[in-house]
Every structure is written in C-alpha cells, then in structure tokens.
Design a protein around this motif. Structure first.
Motif, PDB file in Angstrom:
ATOM      1  N   ARG A 253      35.390  48.404  44.837  1.00 18.69           N
ATOM      2  CA  ARG A 253      36.824  49.782  45.096  1.00 18.69           C
ATOM      3  C   ARG A 253      35.908  50.992  45.514  1.00 18.69           C
ATOM      4  NH1 ARG A 253      41.707  49.514  41.834  1.00 18.69           N
ATOM      5  NH2 ARG A 253      40.789  50.558  40.053  1.00 18.69           N
ATOM      6  N   ASP A 254      36.481  51.295  46.830  1.00 21.75           N
ATOM      7  CA  ASP A 254      35.689  52.384  47.158  1.00 21.75           C
ATOM      8  C   ASP A 254      34.134  52.260  46.470  1.00 21.75           C
ATOM      9  OD1 ASP A 254      38.418  53.713  48.228  1.00 21.75           O
ATOM     10  OD2 ASP A 254      38.850  54.567  45.989  1.00 21.75           O
ATOM     11  N   GLU A 255      33.044  51.573  46.588  1.00 15.69           N
ATOM     12  CA  GLU A 255      31.795  50.883  46.248  1.00 15.69           C
ATOM     13  C   GLU A 255      31.570  51.459  45.479  1.00 15.69           C
ATOM     14  OE1 GLU A 255      29.222  53.483  49.100  1.00 15.69           O
ATOM     15  OE2 GLU A 255      29.991  52.061  50.797  1.00 15.69           O
ATOM     16  N   THR A 256      33.090  51.398  44.106  1.00 19.02           N
ATOM     17  CA  THR A 256      32.009  51.237  42.957  1.00 19.02           C
ATOM     18  C   THR A 256      32.886  49.672  41.818  1.00 19.02           C
ATOM     19  OG1 THR A 256      33.041  53.113  42.751  1.00 19.02           O
ATOM     20  CG2 THR A 256      32.747  52.089  40.702  1.00 19.02           C
ATOM     21  N   LEU A 257      32.641  49.286  41.784  1.00 19.94           N
ATOM     22  CA  LEU A 257      32.054  47.874  41.139  1.00 19.94           C
ATOM     23  C   LEU A 257      33.292  48.186  39.774  1.00 19.94           C
ATOM     24  CD1 LEU A 257      28.531  45.827  40.081  1.00 19.94           C
ATOM     25  CD2 LEU A 257      31.007  45.543  41.610  1.00 19.94           C
ATOM     26  N   THR A 258      34.755  46.767  40.005  1.00 16.45           N
ATOM     27  CA  THR A 258      35.416  47.322  39.385  1.00 16.45           C
ATOM     28  C   THR A 258      35.847  46.176  38.456  1.00 16.45           C
ATOM     29  OG1 THR A 258      36.476  48.678  41.318  1.00 16.45           O
ATOM     30  CG2 THR A 258      38.408  48.210  39.685  1.00 16.45           C
ATOM     31  N   VAL A 259      35.859  46.100  37.195  1.00 21.20           N
ATOM     32  CA  VAL A 259      36.356  45.682  36.943  1.00 21.20           C
ATOM     33  C   VAL A 259      37.966  45.144  36.220  1.00 21.20           C
ATOM     34  CG1 VAL A 259      35.545  43.469  34.811  1.00 21.20           C
ATOM     35  CG2 VAL A 259      33.748  44.917  35.513  1.00 21.20           C
ATOM     36  N   ASP A 260      38.622  43.679  36.686  1.00 21.85           N
ATOM     37  CA  ASP A 260      40.041  43.823  36.191  1.00 21.85           C
ATOM     38  C   ASP A 260      40.587  42.357  35.157  1.00 21.85           C
ATOM     39  OD1 ASP A 260      40.842  46.219  37.280  1.00 21.85           O
ATOM     40  OD2 ASP A 260      41.249  45.736  38.405  1.00 21.85           O
ATOM     41  N   PRO A 261      40.995  43.000  34.624  1.00 18.32           N
ATOM     42  CA  PRO A 261      41.425  40.892  33.655  1.00 18.32           C
ATOM     43  C   PRO A 261      42.327  40.754  34.925  1.00 18.32           C
ATOM     44  CG  PRO A 261      42.642  43.635  32.951  1.00 18.32           C
ATOM     45  CD  PRO A 261      41.985  43.735  33.656  1.00 18.32           C
ATOM     46  N   LEU A 262      42.269  39.534  34.594  1.00 16.81           N
ATOM     47  CA  LEU A 262      43.801  38.292  35.613  1.00 16.81           C
ATOM     48  C   LEU A 262      44.595  38.580  34.766  1.00 16.81           C
ATOM     49  CD1 LEU A 262      40.955  36.157  37.488  1.00 16.81           C
ATOM     50  CD2 LEU A 262      42.982  38.408  38.504  1.00 16.81           C
TER      51      LEU A 262
END
Lengths: 262, 271
Positions: A253-262
């Motif tokens: 997201r916007d060149e940033t690695l994003t970790v989200d729970p599913l």
C-alpha cells in the motif's frame, strides 16, 4: 458486392418504413426512443467506375428485383482504394442507387467529401465498425485477418504439499505458489504471482519477483525471516508480534508492505 | 533386498555414530542380519565405538577400488553373529568414494543382509551425500538446540531433493526424527528445546528420544554399543527405537513420564 450485416447496432434514425400502424393507445406515450438492431444490406463499393458499378448492380439486383425494391441499404466505401475515392462522383453514384430504387439510409467509410455530400443528401454518416465485418472476398480482398488460435490453457500455479526445508528454494514461474506445509527458516519461496502458505512461514517469501506490485502473500502464521513484494522487502526484525499465529495477508500500500489480519 | 537406512544430521557431534552402532546392534540382537557402514572416510570412528578397530585390515575404500572383496573387508561382530561392520579408511579422504562404487557395494550387501545402516559424516558435502543417496529410510539425529535443529532441517531438504529416490521420482525417503542428548530437567528450566518444540520446527515423525546419559560415553570408550548396557536409560531408549522402527507400538519414555517419576520429586511435584 451486397452483403448482409448480421447484427447491426443502429445508431441512425430508423429507415423510412412502409406506413406504420397508428398507435392506438392514446393515454400512453406516443413517442419512444429505443435501441434495437435491424439487419440491413450493405452495399460495398470497391471501385469509382460508375459504369462498372451500374453494370454489376444491375446484375446483382436483377436476380431478386422484388426484394430490393425500395430496400434500405448502407453504403460502405471503406474498402475502396484511396486514389479511387478521390475520383468517385458521389452524386452520380447516388443517382444510380435511385434508379435502382435503393434507399441509402447511411454511409460509412469514404472520404470526408463523400460524408459531407451524404449529409447534404440527408444520409446519416455511420461509425465505421468494419473491423467486426471481415471484408468480402471480392475484387480486392483485404489481407485475411488470421485469428490467433486459442492459447493452450496451462496451469501456472505451483502446489507444494511437503515442508520446504532450510536451504531449499522454490520458484513458481509466471504464476502463484501454494505451499500446503510449513516453510522452514532458511528456505526461500518465490513466485511471479501470489504466495499462499497453509502452514507456518518461517523462511523467506518473495511474491511478484518480476515486479508485480499487485502480488500478495497469504499465510496462516507469519514468522518469516523476510517478506517481499515486487522488490519491496522487510525483515523479521520489524514484524509485529500481535500478528503471530494469525491468518494474514501481506500487500503493498503506497509502496509500503502492509500486513493485515484476515 | 535389504532396507538401507542412513543415520544423518548435518551437524557434527550429535550422536550419529553412537546411533548407528546402537541401532545396528539392536537390529542384530533382534535377529536381523545387519551391516553398518562407516561413510566418514578419513576420520573413522565407527570401528572404535564398535570395539573392532584392531581387526580392520581392508576398508570401504579398498572394496570400492576393488583392492579387496567384501568378505575380506567385512568385520563380523564377536558379540552378535548377525552384525557386520564395514569400516572407513583413515588414510584416504571422501573423494575416494564414487557413486558407482557405493552403489555396487550396497547392491552386493543387499543380497545377504536385512538392514544396511549408513553412518553419515557431518556436513552436507560429498561424504554425507553419498551416505544418504541410496537410502530408503533416514534417521535424522538432532540435539534439542537450535543450530542442530536448523542443520537437520537443511539435511531433510537435501534428503527430499537429492537422493536417488527423489531423482528417480520414486516414493520419497521415509524420514524419522531421533532426538538425542535430551535432558528433561534442562527443558524444564528453559535451557533446552522440548520434544514439542523440535517437532513443531521439523514436523517429522518422532522415532525416539535418547536421554542425555553417562552410559553413552562409557559405552563409546569401551567399544560396546550402548544397547548392550541393558540397565542404562540410553540403551533402553535405543532398543525402543529399534522396536518402533520395526513397527511395534512402544510408548515414548524419558520425556514426560520419567520427568514426573524421576525429577518430579526434585521440583516439589510442580509438574
């Protein structure tokens, strides 16, 4: 020369039709604009030689004179060579059609001068949608468009059902990678597409390695030493402990690695 | 046809040779014709642990180079008639082994034995590769500490991809985890990985747990495989391992139950 247009989206006003029955409903709308398709003959013209056109038209229409009496037609000049277009006597051409009781209801192709002349005669100019209609194999057949054969369907997803051990490298070329077991520390999994790990991911996972920034990593327990998407990476030092043991997705997201729970 | 078992680990000093000697003796004591091969060319420890170092005339490399035949090189164990030892050469290095030579020797041994145990050298280089290449089963010896577990994981990856079975798309090598030098007290104190920790990291079928034991060192020094010391915990644990390998249902000992029984008192019954 004459050609049936099988399905013709008609953006032009309706052709003059034999006396329509008068609408009987008096209280309802008596005018309605609707889109519909009507099959019309298309007169393709390949030469500017009026004499020749006259002769051939005579011959064609002679075989079914009743059918073409006052028949609405579309004039198609798209396949006429450009040098001939310049010499075409358009009003003379229209006269020939008139003689044969053909009612031109539209024109497509042709030069700007033809279209202007047509509009002067109240013949609407139609968008040139010739690409949908392969040219007829007549005097000058246009080069045949070869339709590429349907591509063979190849499964590009790679499925690994055993643990990926330290020192092993797995690369799914041109597609996704699914690992149905754990990925040990020191192991490296890579894919041009997405990566799914149904197990603990402890090694390195690189998705979209050819630069696909839309690729994602899905994982049931993220403890990776390194994760990367399309070259954007981060190491386990920056991992969030709160996400350990949870089903997560990793995306950019916007060149940033994003970790989200599913 | 013999079953070829490689005893391997990646890391050195975890107990591969002790395990090879103990398992080989265990199989032999249970009536199976067994041969144990020392693949650690140049270091040669197996014959010491088996107590036959003075009887070595010809070795594995001589057989591969056709300088001696198998019967000349095989040492028949004095304690158990079913057990044979093929010692390593101490004067050569691992380059003396060739894939074809190893295959020929294994094929020949396979005709007359039930089990062939290959004692792998440490590392993942040529010697270790040749030891595991023809294997049907692998016993991965691991100590309950992170570097050993990591090396075992690496070795498991090699077993899965670089063996004959893998290269010929045959049924993969059956892999077993053998946890050695296990100390329940130290696990309890948090100084050592537990069986569960190791299994979680390696996700591998547990063949057995060998407790840390003084009996192992004295057995090695005296040249008697530890299974011959029937009173020792390690000896019993190895016999359990052999029984489990042979398909018997034997509960794991020296992990939890022993901890309660032996050490529970020490810790005031906290367990």
């Amino acid at each position: 020369m004459m050609k049936r247009l099988s399905s013709f989206a008609n953006p032009a006003p309706s052709p003059p039709m034999p006396a329509n029955p008068t609408p009987t409903a008096s209280n309802s709308t008596i005018v309605e604009l609707k889109s519909g398709s009507i099959t019309l003959p298309i007169l393709k013209v390949y030469s500017s030689d009026l004499t020749e056109i006259e002769t051939q038209l005579q011959k064609k229409l002679g075989s079914a004179p009743e059918f073409f009496r006052h028949a609405p037609i579309i004039i198609d000049l798209g396949d006429m060579p450009d040098d001939m277009k310049a010499h075409l006597d358009f009003s003379g051409f229209l006269k020939i059609l008139q003689i044969h009781t053909l009612a031109p209801v539209g024109i497509r192709g042709g030069s700007a001068a033809h279209q202007k002349a047509a509009q002067a005669e109240k013949i609407p100019v139609l968008a040139d949608v010739r690409s949908e209609n392969p040219p007829a194999a007549q005097p000058k057949p246009a080069p045949k468009r070869t339709i590429p054969p349907p591509r063979p369907i190849t499964a590009t997803t790679k499925i690994i059902d055993h643990p990926v051990r330290s020192g092993q490298r797995i690369y799914a070329t041109g597609g996704d990678l699914i690992v149905m077991a754990q990925v040990s520390p020191g192991a490296e999994i890579m894919a041009d597409g997405n990566i799914h790990v149904y197990g603990t991911l402890k090694g390195r996972a690189l998705a979209g390695v050819q630069g696909n920034l839309e690729a994602r990593i899905f994982c049931s327990d993220l403890r990776a030493q390194l994760i990367a998407i399309g070259g954007h990476y981060r190491t386990s030092e920056s991992e969030d402990d709160a996400l350990k043991g949870r089903l997560v997705q990793v995306y950019l997201r916007d060149e940033t690695l994003t970790v989200d729970p599913l | 046809m013999a079953r070829i078992i490689v005893v391997t680990s990646g890391k050195g000093g975890v107990g591969k040779t002790t395990t090879s000697a103990a398992m080989a003796m265990g199989f032999a004591l249970r009536g199976h014709r067994t041969v144990v091969i020392d693949f650690d060319i140049g270091l040669r420890n197996l014959d010491l642990i088996m107590g036959c170092e003075r009887r070595v005339v010809y070795d594995f490399v001589n057989v591969i180079n056709k300088e001696a035949n198998l019967n000349q090189a095989l040492i028949k164990d004095k304690r158990c008639e079913n057990l044979f030892i093929l010692p390593a050469s101490q004067t050569r290095d691992k380059d003396a082994l060739s894939l074809e030579g190893v295959e020929r020797v294994l094929n020949e041994l396979s005709e007359t034995h039930d089990y062939i145990i290959c004692d792998s050298p440490a590392g993942i280089e040529r010697g270790a590769h040749l030891a595991m290449y023809f294997a049907d089963d692998a016993v991965v010896v691991t100590n309950p500490e992170v570097s050993s577990v990591r090396d075992s994981d690496r070795m498991l990856g090699i077993l899965a991809s670089k063996s004959r079975r893998a290269e010929h798309n045959q049924e993969p090598i059956r892999e077993y985890l053998l946890l050695t030098r296990y100390s329940p007290q130290r696990v309890k104190l948090g100084e050592m990985l537990s069986v569960e920790d190791v299994q979680e990291i390696l996700s591998l079928h547990l063949l057995g747990v060998i407790p840390e034991s003084k009996a192992v060192l004295s057995a090695s020094n005296s040249g008697n495989p530890v299974v011959l010391d029937e009173k020792s915990d390690a000896g019993q644990a190895y016999m359990d391992v052999v029984a489990r390998y042979l398909g018997e249902e034997v509960p794991h000992r020296f992990i939890e139950e022993e901890k309660k029984g032996l050490f529970g008192r020490w810790f005031g019954g906290k367990a």
